[in-house]
Design a protein around this motif. Structure first.
Motif, PDB file in Angstrom:
ATOM      1  N   ALA A 141       0.834  -1.206   0.000  1.00 56.73           N
ATOM      2  CA  ALA A 141       0.000   0.000   0.000  1.00 56.73           C
ATOM      3  C   ALA A 141       0.869   1.257   0.000  1.00 56.73           C
ATOM      4  O   ALA A 141       0.537   2.252  -0.658  1.00 56.73           O
ATOM      5  CB  ALA A 141      -0.940  -0.008   1.203  1.00 56.73           C
ATOM      6  N   ALA A 142       2.000   1.219   0.702  1.00 52.20           N
ATOM      7  CA  ALA A 142       2.919   2.358   0.703  1.00 52.20           C
ATOM      8  C   ALA A 142       3.552   2.548  -0.672  1.00 52.20           C
ATOM      9  O   ALA A 142       3.847   3.681  -1.071  1.00 52.20           O
ATOM     10  CB  ALA A 142       3.989   2.177   1.776  1.00 52.20           C
ATOM     11  N   GLU A 143       3.760   1.467  -1.414  1.00 53.95           N
ATOM     12  CA  GLU A 143       4.269   1.605  -2.774  1.00 53.95           C
ATOM     13  C   GLU A 143       3.251   2.297  -3.669  1.00 53.95           C
ATOM     14  O   GLU A 143       3.616   3.113  -4.512  1.00 53.95           O
ATOM     15  CB  GLU A 143       4.610   0.234  -3.364  1.00 53.95           C
ATOM     16  N   LYS A 161      -7.155 -10.690  -2.106  1.00 53.34           N
ATOM     17  CA  LYS A 161      -8.114  -9.741  -2.686  1.00 53.34           C
ATOM     18  C   LYS A 161      -7.597  -8.311  -2.521  1.00 53.34           C
ATOM     19  O   LYS A 161      -7.639  -7.515  -3.459  1.00 53.34           O
ATOM     20  CB  LYS A 161      -9.485  -9.916  -2.018  1.00 53.34           C
ATOM     21  N   VAL A 162      -7.087  -7.991  -1.345  1.00 55.84           N
ATOM     22  CA  VAL A 162      -6.538  -6.647  -1.112  1.00 55.84           C
ATOM     23  C   VAL A 162      -5.348  -6.406  -2.037  1.00 55.84           C
ATOM     24  O   VAL A 162      -5.230  -5.338  -2.646  1.00 55.84           O
ATOM     25  CB  VAL A 162      -6.152  -6.459   0.374  1.00 55.84           C
ATOM     26  N   ARG A 163      -4.484  -7.401  -2.185  1.00 56.16           N
ATOM     27  CA  ARG A 163      -3.332  -7.263  -3.083  1.00 56.16           C
ATOM     28  C   ARG A 163      -3.790  -7.008  -4.522  1.00 56.16           C
ATOM     29  O   ARG A 163      -3.235  -6.171  -5.223  1.00 56.16           O
ATOM     30  CB  ARG A 163      -2.461  -8.511  -3.030  1.00 56.16           C
ATOM     31  N   SER A 164      -4.810  -7.720  -4.962  1.00 55.63           N
ATOM     32  CA  SER A 164      -5.283  -7.532  -6.348  1.00 55.63           C
ATOM     33  C   SER A 164      -5.873  -6.139  -6.537  1.00 55.63           C
ATOM     34  O   SER A 164      -5.715  -5.540  -7.598  1.00 55.63           O
ATOM     35  CB  SER A 164      -6.262  -8.632  -6.759  1.00 55.63           C
ATOM     36  N   ALA A 170      -4.432  -3.401  -9.150  1.00 58.06           N
ATOM     37  CA  ALA A 170      -5.300  -2.765 -10.130  1.00 58.06           C
ATOM     38  C   ALA A 170      -5.232  -1.241 -10.022  1.00 58.06           C
ATOM     39  O   ALA A 170      -5.194  -0.543 -11.037  1.00 58.06           O
ATOM     40  CB  ALA A 170      -6.747  -3.233  -9.928  1.00 58.06           C
ATOM     41  N   ILE A 171      -5.177  -0.730  -8.811  1.00 65.33           N
ATOM     42  CA  ILE A 171      -5.058   0.725  -8.619  1.00 65.33           C
ATOM     43  C   ILE A 171      -3.739   1.214  -9.220  1.00 65.33           C
ATOM     44  O   ILE A 171      -3.705   2.208  -9.946  1.00 65.33           O
ATOM     45  CB  ILE A 171      -5.171   1.099  -7.137  1.00 65.33           C
ATOM     46  N   GLU A 172      -2.666   0.505  -8.925  1.00 65.45           N
ATOM     47  CA  GLU A 172      -1.351   0.931  -9.413  1.00 65.45           C
ATOM     48  C   GLU A 172      -1.250   0.876 -10.929  1.00 65.45           C
ATOM     49  O   GLU A 172      -0.693   1.759 -11.562  1.00 65.45           O
ATOM     50  CB  GLU A 172      -0.253   0.084  -8.789  1.00 65.45           C
ATOM     51  N   VAL A 214      -8.389  -3.979 -13.954  1.00 68.85           N
ATOM     52  CA  VAL A 214      -9.675  -4.362 -13.404  1.00 68.85           C
ATOM     53  C   VAL A 214      -9.445  -5.341 -12.272  1.00 68.85           C
ATOM     54  O   VAL A 214      -8.547  -6.186 -12.343  1.00 68.85           O
ATOM     55  CB  VAL A 214     -10.533  -5.036 -14.512  1.00 68.85           C
ATOM     56  N   VAL A 215     -10.251  -5.240 -11.236  1.00 72.48           N
ATOM     57  CA  VAL A 215     -10.132  -6.147 -10.086  1.00 72.48           C
ATOM     58  C   VAL A 215     -10.930  -7.402 -10.369  1.00 72.48           C
ATOM     59  O   VAL A 215     -12.016  -7.398 -10.842  1.00 72.48           O
ATOM     60  CB  VAL A 215     -10.655  -5.465  -8.797  1.00 72.48           C
TER      61      VAL A 215
END
Length: 174
Positions: free
Chosen positions: A124-126, A160-163, A167-169, A173-174
């Motif tokens: 998440a920090a990345e 799921k959180v990693r995916s 996708a955000i980065e 699509v998730v």
């Protein structure tokens, strides 16, 4: 080869966080058969583009107990905004924890969650920089309205959180 020679000096928020978590785990496993100081393989490694949890090292230590004192150190390294988020992330009871001696061993499941949540917080920090820990504590519609840190208390939720972070980065699509 030591952790210092394996990884470059951290220059990003994620790198600094990974090194802080590395210190927490080194301190937690610094006695007896769990001593990792001389092992030479760090819990986190840097690739050309990202910091990540060394899954082989994590697998070796995930079933071992950490002392209760490690949770305060982990909370500081996590940069989570509230202590309540620590209890949610690790599925630990605050009142039970408050009665434990600092050197009392926690159940191995806590260690596994420490490793998973550390990896996700670094990720998440990345993606979000300094705001990564805050993002992990905000409800998300793709997680049934739960926070990412709350959803990631098991392996499947963590994936799921990693995916979502990937996708955000990358705009996928998730």
């Amino acid at each position: 080869m030591t952790a210092a020679t394996t990884n470059p000096a951290p220059t990003t928020v994620a790198g600094v966080m990974a090194k802080a978590f590395e210190g927490v785990f080194a301190h937690a496993f610094s006695r007896g058969e769990d001593d990792i100081r001389g092992a030479g393989t760090p819990f986190f490694h840097a690739s050309e583009s990202a910091w990540g949890l060394n899954r082989g090292v994590a697998a070796r230590y995930a079933s071992r107990s950490v002392p209760a004192r490690s949770l305060d150190e982990w909370f500081e390294a996590s940069r989570l905004p509230r202590k309540k988020d620590l209890f949610t992330a690790l599925c630990v009871n605050a009142s039970t924890l408050s009665r434990m001696r600092p050197e009392a061993p926690l159940e191995p499941g806590v260690t596994e969650r420490l490793l998973r949540q550390s990896d996700l917080l670094v990720r998440a920090a990345e993606v979000f920089g300094d705001q990564g820990p805050t993002w992990m504590t905000k409800p998300h519609p793709l997680l049934d309205g739960k926070t990412p840190i709350e959803f990631a208390t098991n392996e499947y939720g963590g994936e799921k959180v990693r995916s979502i972070l990937n996708a955000i980065e990358h705009g996928g699509v998730v």
